[in-house]
Design a protein around this motif. Structure first.
Motif, PDB file in Angstrom:
ATOM      1  N   ASP A 150      -4.134 -12.948   6.073  1.00 20.83           N
ATOM      2  CA  ASP A 150      -4.029 -11.365   6.106  1.00 20.83           C
ATOM      3  C   ASP A 150      -2.693 -11.082   5.729  1.00 20.83           C
ATOM      4  N   ILE A 151      -1.777 -11.630   6.610  1.00 18.57           N
ATOM      5  CA  ILE A 151      -0.365 -11.133   6.449  1.00 18.57           C
ATOM      6  C   ILE A 151       0.137 -11.432   4.952  1.00 18.57           C
ATOM      7  N   VAL A 152      -0.185 -12.864   4.459  1.00 14.94           N
ATOM      8  CA  VAL A 152       0.257 -13.013   3.100  1.00 14.94           C
ATOM      9  C   VAL A 152      -0.301 -12.069   2.015  1.00 14.94           C
ATOM     10  N   MET A 153      -1.605 -11.870   2.188  1.00 15.26           N
ATOM     11  CA  MET A 153      -2.274 -10.973   1.179  1.00 15.26           C
ATOM     12  C   MET A 153      -1.628  -9.548   1.167  1.00 15.26           C
ATOM     13  N   ALA A 154      -1.645  -9.270   2.414  1.00 12.21           N
ATOM     14  CA  ALA A 154      -0.966  -7.753   2.639  1.00 12.21           C
ATOM     15  C   ALA A 154       0.324  -7.615   2.058  1.00 12.21           C
ATOM     16  N   SER A 155       1.227  -8.625   2.515  1.00 10.45           N
ATOM     17  CA  SER A 155       2.477  -8.610   1.969  1.00 10.45           C
ATOM     18  C   SER A 155       2.694  -8.784   0.599  1.00 10.45           C
ATOM     19  N   SER A 156       1.717  -9.436  -0.186  1.00  9.46           N
ATOM     20  CA  SER A 156       1.748  -9.297  -1.708  1.00  9.46           C
ATOM     21  C   SER A 156       1.445  -8.523  -2.411  1.00  9.46           C
ATOM     22  N   VAL A 157       0.761  -7.291  -1.902  1.00  5.29           N
ATOM     23  CA  VAL A 157       0.284  -6.320  -2.330  1.00  5.29           C
ATOM     24  C   VAL A 157       0.704  -4.893  -2.027  1.00  5.29           C
ATOM     25  N   VAL A 158       1.029  -4.665  -0.557  1.00  5.60           N
ATOM     26  CA  VAL A 158       1.308  -3.263  -0.021  1.00  5.60           C
ATOM     27  C   VAL A 158       2.536  -2.919  -0.249  1.00  5.60           C
ATOM     28  N   PRO A 159       3.639  -3.708   0.051  1.00  5.98           N
ATOM     29  CA  PRO A 159       5.060  -3.503  -0.385  1.00  5.98           C
ATOM     30  C   PRO A 159       5.141  -2.627  -1.806  1.00  5.98           C
ATOM     31  N   LYS A 160       4.754  -3.534  -2.682  1.00  6.75           N
ATOM     32  CA  LYS A 160       4.751  -2.841  -4.218  1.00  6.75           C
ATOM     33  C   LYS A 160       3.905  -1.598  -4.519  1.00  6.75           C
ATOM     34  N   MET A 161       2.807  -1.555  -3.847  1.00  6.87           N
ATOM     35  CA  MET A 161       1.861  -0.517  -3.763  1.00  6.87           C
ATOM     36  C   MET A 161       2.580   0.688  -3.272  1.00  6.87           C
ATOM     37  N   VAL A 162       3.223   0.452  -2.098  1.00 11.98           N
ATOM     38  CA  VAL A 162       3.856   1.566  -1.470  1.00 11.98           C
ATOM     39  C   VAL A 162       4.887   2.224  -2.364  1.00 11.98           C
ATOM     40  N   SER A 163       5.752   1.358  -2.802  1.00  9.65           N
ATOM     41  CA  SER A 163       6.800   1.708  -3.630  1.00  9.65           C
ATOM     42  C   SER A 163       6.238   2.531  -4.669  1.00  9.65           C
ATOM     43  N   ILE A 164       5.328   2.227  -5.460  1.00  8.52           N
ATOM     44  CA  ILE A 164       4.497   2.903  -6.624  1.00  8.52           C
ATOM     45  C   ILE A 164       4.415   4.233  -6.102  1.00  8.52           C
ATOM     46  N   PHE A 165       3.440   4.327  -5.208  1.00  2.70           N
ATOM     47  CA  PHE A 165       3.063   5.776  -4.667  1.00  2.70           C
ATOM     48  C   PHE A 165       4.156   6.462  -4.006  1.00  2.70           C
ATOM     49  N   SER A 166       5.167   5.966  -3.478  1.00  2.00           N
ATOM     50  CA  SER A 166       6.361   6.980  -2.879  1.00  2.00           C
ATOM     51  C   SER A 166       7.237   7.148  -3.799  1.00  2.00           C
ATOM     52  N   SER A 167       8.048   6.470  -4.296  1.00  4.27           N
ATOM     53  CA  SER A 167       9.211   6.437  -5.345  1.00  4.27           C
ATOM     54  C   SER A 167       8.876   6.249  -6.619  1.00  4.27           C
ATOM     55  N   GLY A 168       7.793   5.871  -7.030  1.00  4.95           N
ATOM     56  CA  GLY A 168       7.402   5.751  -8.536  1.00  4.95           C
ATOM     57  C   GLY A 168       8.160   4.382  -8.927  1.00  4.95           C
ATOM     58  N   GLY A 169       8.598   3.510  -8.144  1.00  7.55           N
ATOM     59  CA  GLY A 169       9.043   2.153  -8.676  1.00  7.55           C
ATOM     60  C   GLY A 169       8.032   1.221  -9.191  1.00  7.55           C
TER      61      GLY A 169
END
Length: 262
Positions: A12-31
């Motif tokens: 679960d840590i690997v799965m979430a770490s593969s998706v969530v950081p980039k997803m949060v970046s897209i939603f928060s700062s448009g990166g």
């Protein structure tokens, strides 16, 4: 069971770490930019971990079957060697399945749009960007996923059928309620994992012109975000020993904080 929970937490840590950081970046700062290699690395780890997790759910269903239906033989059946062997088998199975798929997609010619219409590099979304026929990789993904998930779900259903038969034969109502509560929470997690995941695969293959894009993205996001968030609650806090350790740790931290403040 604790060995399986440890492996599940790591996956679960690997799965979430593969998706969530980039997803949060897209939603928060448009990166929203990602390099070619990073995209395929993300895709590989996402799909390998999802394939491992479905195998883990099967092993955990077997663990519950042995614990409830053959409790006196539990330690002799599920030895550390057997647990390690099952964990290695489902990991090797996931790697063997996902490596050819990632190789096929990464070697497609991409000469058109470079915008992935998704919140992460999902296989079908990336394959659509190729300027050549992607039927082979799409078929491989569809058939392989159906075989892996279909066989796992069939064995899980068989395990829980035997578990329910054993539970309803128990004379103690409290034991029945406890066993049904445990099985029910596990069934909820499995439903949240399998239903969006398989729906996402079949919609991307068969109903991409019928189902709105935002629904396709939501389905694909659900099965990689919701299970890692719920698994610690369902499998962790409902386990007495883990719950007691968490409570003890919280009390210890709170007591130390009060001492420092005074």
């Amino acid at each position: 069971m604790f060995c399986l929970l440890c492996v599940l937490a790591a996956v679960d840590i690997v799965m979430a770490s593969s998706v969530v950081p980039k997803m949060v970046s897209i939603f928060s700062s448009g990166g929203s930019s990602i390099s070619f290699n990073a995209c395929f690395t993300q895709m590989y780890f996402i799909h390998v971990t999802t394939a491992i997790e479905t195998g883990l759910l099967l092993v955990m269903a077997f663990d519950r079957y042995v614990a409830i239906c053959k409790p006196l033989h539990y330690k002799s059946i599920l030895t550390p060697q057997v647990m390690l062997g099952m964990s290695m088998t489902i990991t090797i199975r996931a790697v063997i399945f996902m490596t050819p798929l990632s190789y096929m997609v990464s070697h497609l010619p991409f000469c058109g749009s470079n915008i992935v219409l998704h919140s992460y590099c999902e296989h079908m979304a990336v394959a659509k960007l190729a300027c050549t026929d992607t039927t082979s990789s799409s078929l491989y993904s569809l058939i392989g996923s159906s075989i892996i998930v279909g066989s796992d779900v069939a064995f899980i259903a068989a395990s829980y059928t035997l578990i329910l038969q054993a539970v309803f034969n128990l004379s103690s109502k409290n034991a029945q309620v406890k066993a049904l509560s445990t099985c029910g929470s596990h069934a909820v997690v499995m439903a949240l994992y399998y239903l969006p995941g398989m729906a996402s695969i079949y919609v991307a293959w068969l109903g991409q012109d019928i189902v709105p894009l935002h629904t396709q993205v939501l389905l694909a996001d659900l099965y990689v975000v919701i299970p890692p968030a719920l698994n610690p609650i369902i499998y962790g806090l409902r386990t007495k020993q883990i719950r007691e350790q968490i409570w003890s740790l919280l009390m210890h931290c709170l007591f130390n904080h009060c001492n420092l403040s005074s």
